[in-house]
Structure formats: structure tokens, C-alpha cells
Motif scaffolding. Structure first.
Motif, short mmCIF file in Angstrom:
data_model
loop_
_atom_site.label_atom_id
_atom_site.label_comp_id
_atom_site.label_asym_id
_atom_site.label_seq_id
_atom_site.Cartn_x
_atom_site.Cartn_y
_atom_site.Cartn_z
N ARG A 156 42.34 84.70 -32.76
CA ARG A 156 43.60 84.63 -33.48
C ARG A 156 43.41 84.40 -34.98
NH1 ARG A 156 46.58 87.46 -30.45
NH2 ARG A 156 47.74 86.43 -28.79
N HIS A 157 42.39 83.59 -35.32
CA HIS A 157 42.32 83.15 -36.72
C HIS A 157 40.92 83.17 -37.31
CE1 HIS A 157 46.50 81.86 -36.48
NE2 HIS A 157 46.22 81.23 -35.34
N GLY A 158 39.92 83.65 -36.57
CA GLY A 158 38.55 83.59 -37.07
C GLY A 158 37.90 84.95 -37.17
N ALA A 159 36.68 85.06 -36.65
CA ALA A 159 35.87 86.27 -36.83
C ALA A 159 36.28 87.42 -35.93
CB ALA A 159 34.39 85.94 -36.61
N GLY A 160 37.29 87.19 -35.07
CA GLY A 160 37.69 88.24 -34.14
C GLY A 160 39.10 88.73 -34.36
N GLN A 161 39.67 88.41 -35.51
CA GLN A 161 41.07 88.79 -35.77
C GLN A 161 41.28 90.29 -35.66
OE1 GLN A 161 43.33 86.74 -39.09
NE2 GLN A 161 41.36 85.72 -39.30
N GLY A 162 42.31 90.68 -34.95
CA GLY A 162 42.68 92.08 -34.86
C GLY A 162 41.95 92.86 -33.78
N LEU A 163 40.99 92.22 -33.11
CA LEU A 163 40.26 92.91 -32.05
C LEU A 163 41.00 92.82 -30.72
CD1 LEU A 163 36.56 91.80 -32.73
CD2 LEU A 163 37.82 93.75 -33.69
N ASP A 164 40.70 93.77 -29.83
CA ASP A 164 41.24 93.71 -28.47
C ASP A 164 40.19 93.22 -27.47
OD1 ASP A 164 43.87 94.55 -28.85
OD2 ASP A 164 43.27 96.65 -28.94
N HIS A 165 38.94 93.31 -27.87
CA HIS A 165 37.85 92.98 -26.94
C HIS A 165 36.77 92.21 -27.70
CE1 HIS A 165 39.62 96.52 -24.91
NE2 HIS A 165 39.42 97.17 -26.04
N LEU A 166 36.50 90.98 -27.28
CA LEU A 166 35.40 90.24 -27.91
C LEU A 166 34.80 89.26 -26.92
CD1 LEU A 166 36.13 87.01 -28.77
CD2 LEU A 166 37.67 88.21 -30.32
N VAL A 167 33.54 88.95 -27.15
CA VAL A 167 32.88 87.88 -26.40
C VAL A 167 32.47 86.81 -27.39
CG1 VAL A 167 30.90 87.26 -24.97
CG2 VAL A 167 32.04 89.45 -24.61
N TYR A 168 32.92 85.59 -27.15
CA TYR A 168 32.53 84.46 -27.98
C TYR A 168 31.45 83.68 -27.23
CZ TYR A 168 32.68 79.86 -30.15
OH TYR A 168 32.33 78.68 -30.74
N VAL A 169 30.34 83.41 -27.91
CA VAL A 169 29.24 82.68 -27.27
C VAL A 169 28.86 81.50 -28.15
CG1 VAL A 169 26.92 82.83 -26.28
CG2 VAL A 169 28.36 84.88 -26.38
N THR A 170 28.98 80.30 -27.63
CA THR A 170 28.53 79.14 -28.39
C THR A 170 27.14 78.75 -27.91
OG1 THR A 170 28.96 76.81 -28.87
CG2 THR A 170 29.89 77.66 -26.84
N VAL A 171 26.21 78.71 -28.85
CA VAL A 171 24.82 78.37 -28.53
C VAL A 171 24.57 77.00 -29.12
CG1 VAL A 171 22.42 79.11 -28.67
CG2 VAL A 171 24.25 80.82 -28.67
N SER A 172 24.55 76.01 -28.26
CA SER A 172 24.57 74.63 -28.71
C SER A 172 23.75 73.82 -27.68
CB SER A 172 26.03 74.22 -28.79
OG SER A 172 26.18 72.87 -29.05
N THR A 173 24.25 72.64 -27.30
CA THR A 173 23.57 71.88 -26.23
C THR A 173 23.39 72.80 -25.03
OG1 THR A 173 24.76 69.95 -27.01
CG2 THR A 173 23.66 69.77 -24.86
N GLY A 174 24.45 73.51 -24.66
CA GLY A 174 24.38 74.54 -23.63
C GLY A 174 24.76 75.88 -24.23
N ILE A 175 25.04 76.84 -23.36
CA ILE A 175 25.62 78.10 -23.81
C ILE A 175 26.92 78.31 -23.05
CG2 ILE A 175 25.38 80.62 -23.83
CD1 ILE A 175 22.48 80.36 -24.43
N GLY A 176 28.02 78.34 -23.79
CA GLY A 176 29.32 78.56 -23.17
C GLY A 176 30.02 79.68 -23.90
N GLY A 177 31.28 79.87 -23.60
CA GLY A 177 31.98 80.91 -24.32
C GLY A 177 33.27 81.31 -23.66
N ILE B 279 36.71 79.09 -23.74
CA ILE B 279 37.83 80.03 -23.88
C ILE B 279 38.72 79.62 -25.06
CG2 ILE B 279 39.92 80.93 -22.76
CD1 ILE B 279 38.44 80.90 -20.11
N SER B 280 38.96 78.31 -25.22
CA SER B 280 39.76 77.85 -26.37
C SER B 280 39.16 78.32 -27.68
CB SER B 280 39.86 76.32 -26.38
OG SER B 280 40.54 75.85 -25.26
N ALA B 281 37.84 78.14 -27.80
CA ALA B 281 37.18 78.56 -29.05
C ALA B 281 37.26 80.07 -29.21
CB ALA B 281 35.74 78.09 -29.06
N ALA B 282 37.13 80.81 -28.10
CA ALA B 282 37.25 82.27 -28.17
C ALA B 282 38.63 82.66 -28.69
CB ALA B 282 37.00 82.89 -26.79
N VAL B 283 39.66 81.99 -28.18
CA VAL B 283 41.03 82.27 -28.62
C VAL B 283 41.20 81.92 -30.10
CG1 VAL B 283 43.45 81.60 -28.35
CG2 VAL B 283 42.04 82.04 -26.33
N GLY B 284 40.62 80.80 -30.52
CA GLY B 284 40.68 80.42 -31.93
C GLY B 284 40.07 81.50 -32.82
N GLU B 285 38.88 81.95 -32.45
CA GLU B 285 38.22 82.98 -33.25
C GLU B 285 38.98 84.31 -33.22
OE1 GLU B 285 35.65 82.81 -35.26
OE2 GLU B 285 35.19 80.70 -34.90
#
Lengths: 316, 316
Positions: free
Chosen positions: A122-143, A114-120
């Protein structure tokens, strides 16, 4: 509490990182290997040290508080860690209270996805959106999920475990204990496993050659595919198929304007992008078919920037 | 707009229903077969007639507005029907505007799954909760999500398509067009299909006998299982297993306090309850294992009561 700076802490199983953050800008940072053996008391000591180090000579009144990003499940409402698989001794640990006692500062705790979702957001690839899903695909899959202009929290702040829906009734066992989760199929770890099997089956391939020299993981697949290795390309296509199906499910469930993909596997995004979108369109109802996936904008800073944003939003 | 009553309309593929609603109480109701052939204009005429009929001599000022529950996908923000698979001619139809023009009243439009979720939340099995997932298991699988004390809408109000995440990479094709959705596996329609196959394979069973007399569907499975038929019992166990896995996925994704199950298949809830919970506990991470499933409290009125609640909440 009124400053425009925030201290962000990223509590990871191997690294403990801290930063002084101004919006999307990381002004100062410090890190130590997480003292997993020492447990919460030792790590609190590390936090105090890292906070002092990144705070430096910053005006105390300018720092609005401390945002912590930590692995879930945790209870964001009460600021309590519930359990961290990679860190023993943290069960039901009231981290916010403890750090507040030590520092006298406002402290918020949020799931790392959720922290990373908020980062994206407020300041990343999701700026200005009202609805987004952030998915990190790494050791696991979180978001994490932003919906209707707000962070989706759910009971105990545990919503958005986007890697843990059933994709197959059997198949690989997930680290969460369940069989067949999206994470168990499509994480970087799962891709690495498939890569090692492929390397054995195809010793003549670039992956096969790499495997003779050492451990093969997801990064090697991306590199070998980029060099044109057919075996690696097939693995990347399979990964893109899995991600496309998983992302399509998430779009039906949360109806975001955009899916933002982060984590180590996103380094191969350009190789997978066309196929991910093709598979998504095949697996989405017509009204959802224009939703696209974009790579994350903040890289490994997303969690720190997001944790800081949580404090700064609260300060407003 | 200040009344404590609302008119609710449930636009279905076969039935058009209207009601005058006071909280959870349906004061008056009326229904007609939906004029599918006549298209939107004819149905608008039906709506006007039904509204007049249920409004009767109610004090005009007491009626806060009209809430419409309709099949998705639709755009709740603009009040537009996007597409109704069972009703041709409704694509991109601005239903709220049209009905507002005719009646002079405030009109809101909501997905039928979300309307029912709101009904259960305000007046049914989810009263007092901040987080719930409502799942209707019927011809299809639909539903709606309440999170953080609010309706989860997402882009164009299309969040909460809880029947459309991938459960298997192949398997049955879903009415939505995709292969392997939760709906394709676990809907009442899917259960009915399995029942007909089982009836042919086991002509000596109670289901087999029923099949000789006519069409077998999900209701017959529930009835035969209740009478102790072993074949029907096995089908019910399989259905409970599928529902348990699906509900567990939804709990990880939305983190509700409770899952509320509605729709025709809930008539067999008592036969499935123990197994659903067993399978959920097997498929949930520890922090989620205390979440339970309960049957819906409002039955087929949930959508009407919910659509009315949307108007009344807005009026407050």
C-alpha cells in the motif's frame, strides 16, 4: 466505522508496539516490553494502555479501528492466535474478540509477515503492483504474498510461510522443527552462526578480531564485508547465493512482479544485490527472469502501516 | 455467450484433444496427434476440425465458448502462448485471438496445471473447498493452486509452478534448466531413472528381470511393488518420502485444505499414502499437520473439464 486513521499494534515476543497511523504516516507511537510472563491478560492491559497513549486527543470517530500484527501461526478469519513460540500461554487465544470487548472497536488480526507485505504494497516498495512477495530475512524468514491484487490468505490465513520450504534433505534444523528449510539456511540467525564458525577458522580476519571482543552476528558480517574483509565478503556471497536460490523458488511458486526484501539482513542488500540477481537468473525459467528483488521501503514500520491499512481498506 | 456447454481443448506436445463438456461430463471427444512440425497454423487447422467434430449437432447457442488447456509458461491474461518446450514455433503466439478470429467464439487459455486444478476443484476431489493445491506427478511435476475461493494466477497467470522450487543445492538437473527442483527429484521420469539404476544393481529383482525384457519406467515400479518386489518397494518408499517433503513445503507456502495428487504416478498412491502422510506430519508445523493428500478424481479428463469450467464460470 468510517475514520481515516487507524490504530496499529505490533505484538512481538520482546516488544509490544502501538501507533496511530494515517496512511503511511505514523502520527504517534508507544511501546513497552511485552509482558511475556503475565500472559494474555497482562498483555491486553498493556494494549489498552498503549492504545490510550497513541490515541491521545484524536477524534474518536476518525479512528476506524485497530489492526494487530502478530507472529503466526494465527487464524485471521476468526481473529485467534493459534500459537506463539516466544510467548507461552497464548494458544488458541481469541485476541480480536477480547480486544473488541475492551475497546468497543473493530479489530483485525493478521500475521506479521502478511501485515508487512500489505504495508509495503500500500505504501512502500510495492505500490501499484498486483503481485508481490515480501520476504523478511531476520531472526527467521517470514513474509507475505499479494497475488491478483489481493492478500493471499489460504486456509486459516496461514499461506505465505515463505521461509519453510525444503531447500536440502538434511542440513541445519529450522526453529519450526523441520530440517533444511530456506529459513534454516538463509536467515540472519543462520548467517550469524556461519560467521561465528568463520571467525574461529580465520582468527586473523576482521570477524576473528570481533569475535575476541564478543558475540558476532549477521550485522557484524555486513559491517566487516563493507570494510573489505575477505572472510566476511565470502559469507555475504554465500548468503546472496542462498537468497537468490530461495527467491527464485518463490518466483516460480507465486509469480510476483517483484520480490521485496525486508528484515535486518537487508542492511547488506547493496553488497548482495548483483549476486542475488545473477543467481536468480540462473535459477529461473526464461519467462520469469525479468523479476527483480528490491529492498523494503518502510523498514520496521511495515507491519504497523500494514495492520493499519487492513483496517482502513475494510473501512472503505 | 450464455450456454451451459463448453468446448475444451487440451494442447499437448504429442496429442491434441477436444471435447464437448457439460459440467463434469464429457459428451463427445476427438483427438489427433499434434502436428508439431506444421507449427501453429497447422495446429489451428486441427483445432478447427476437432471443434467441428465434437460440436456436431449441438445447439450453437448452448455452447458458451472454448477453453484451452496448454503447457506453460503462457500468459493467460492476454491469451498468449509464451513458449512450449516440446512444440517449436509457438513462442509469443496469440492463440486466443487467432482461434477467436476463426470461430467467432469466446476463448480462454489456461496453463494445463491450473486447468486440471480447476477441474478437480469444480467437479473432482476438491469440490466445495476454498483452498487446494493440485499436483500432477507425471513426466514432470506441474499443478495449480486455488486459494481464497479463486484461482491463483499471479503475474501473467504464471503462479503455481509447484514443481520448481529448490529441494537440493545440487543433484539432478531439471528439464526447466535448474538443478535440484522438486520435479527433478520426484517426477515419474526421475522415478523411472532410479528404477533403471536399481534394475542394474539388482538383476535378481523383478525390476531386474523386467529390464532384461525392455525399458523400465515408473509404471513398472508400481506394478513390481504391488507384487511385493523388495527393490521396487524401496523405490516407492523413496518416492513417497520425496513427495511427502515436497507436499509439506507446498502446504506451508499455500496453506491449502487439501493436496490433490494427479498424474501417472498416482496409480501407486495406495502404496505410498501412509508414508507420504507420515513424512508430511514430520515436516509440517503443528498448525498444518491435519492437511491430507488425496488422489485426483477426474483422471486424464481434469484438464478438459477444468478448461470448460473456466468458460462456464465466465458465462455465469
Amino acid at each position: 466505522m468510517s475514520g481515516r486513521l487507524a490504530i496499529a499494534i505490533d505484538l512481538g515476543g520482546t516488544q509490544l508496539r502501538a501507533a496511530l497511523v494515517d496512511g503511511a504516516k505514523v502520527l504517534r507511537r508507544a511501546a513497552e516490553p511485552t509482558d511475556a510472563v503475565g500472559g494474555p491478560d497482562a498483555v491486553l492491559d498493556q494494549m489498552r494502555r498503549l492504545i490510550a497513549s497513541v490515541e491521545g486527543d484524536a477524534d474518536h470517530a476518525q479512528v476506524a479501528g485497530i489492526g494487530i500484527s502478530a507472529p503466526g501461526p494465527l487464524d485471521g478469519e476468526t481473529g485467534t492466535i493459534l500459537h506463539i513460540p516466544t510467548l507461552p500461554g497464548w494458544d488458541d487465544y481469541p485476541l480480536c474478540d477480547r480486544l473488541r470487548d475492551i475497546t468497543g472497536r473493530t479489530v483485525v488480526l493478521e500475521n506479521d509477515g502478511i501485515s508487512a507485505a500489505v504495508g509495503e504494497w500500500r505504501h512502500g516498495a510495492g505500490q501499484g503492483l498486483d503481485h508481490l512477495v515480501y520476504v523478511t530475512v531476520s531472526t527467521g524468514i517470514g513474509g507475505g504474498v499479494i497475488a491478483d491484487g489481493r492478500v493471499l490468505h489460504g486456509r486459516r490465513g496461514m499461506a505465505g510461510h515463505v521461509g519453510h520450504f525444503t531447500m536440502t534433505p538434511d542440513g541445519p534444523r529450522c526453529p519450526c522443527g523441520v530440517v533444511g528449510c530456506f529459513e534454516a539456511h538463509a536467515s540472519g540467525t543462520a548467517l550469524g552462526k556461519r560467521a561465528r564458525a568463520a571467525a574461529i577458522a580465520h582468527p586473523e580476519s576482521a570477524l576473528g578480531a570481533l569475535a575476541r571482543d564478543g558475540h558476532v552476528d549477521a550485522r557484524h558480517v555486513v559491517a566487516a564485508a563493507r570494510d573489505g574483509d575477505a572472510v566476511a565478503r565470502a559469507l555475504i556471497d554465500e548468503e546472496a547465493w542462498l537468497l537468490g536460490r530461495g527467491f527464485a523458488s518463490l518466483v516460480h511458486l507465486y509469480s510476483p512482479e517483484r520480490v521485496i526484501m525486508g528484515g535486518g539482513v537487508v542492511s547488506g542488500f547493496d553488497l548482495m544485490e548483483a549476486r542475488i540477481h545473477h543467481v536468480m537468473r540462473e535459477n529461473l525459467m526464461p519467462a520469469f527472469r525479468d523479476v527483480v528483488v528490491v529492498p523494503a521501503g518502510l523498514g520496521e514500520n511495515a507491519g504497523l502501516v500494514g495492520a493499519a491499512a487492513l483496517i482502513l481498506d475494510q473501512a472503505l
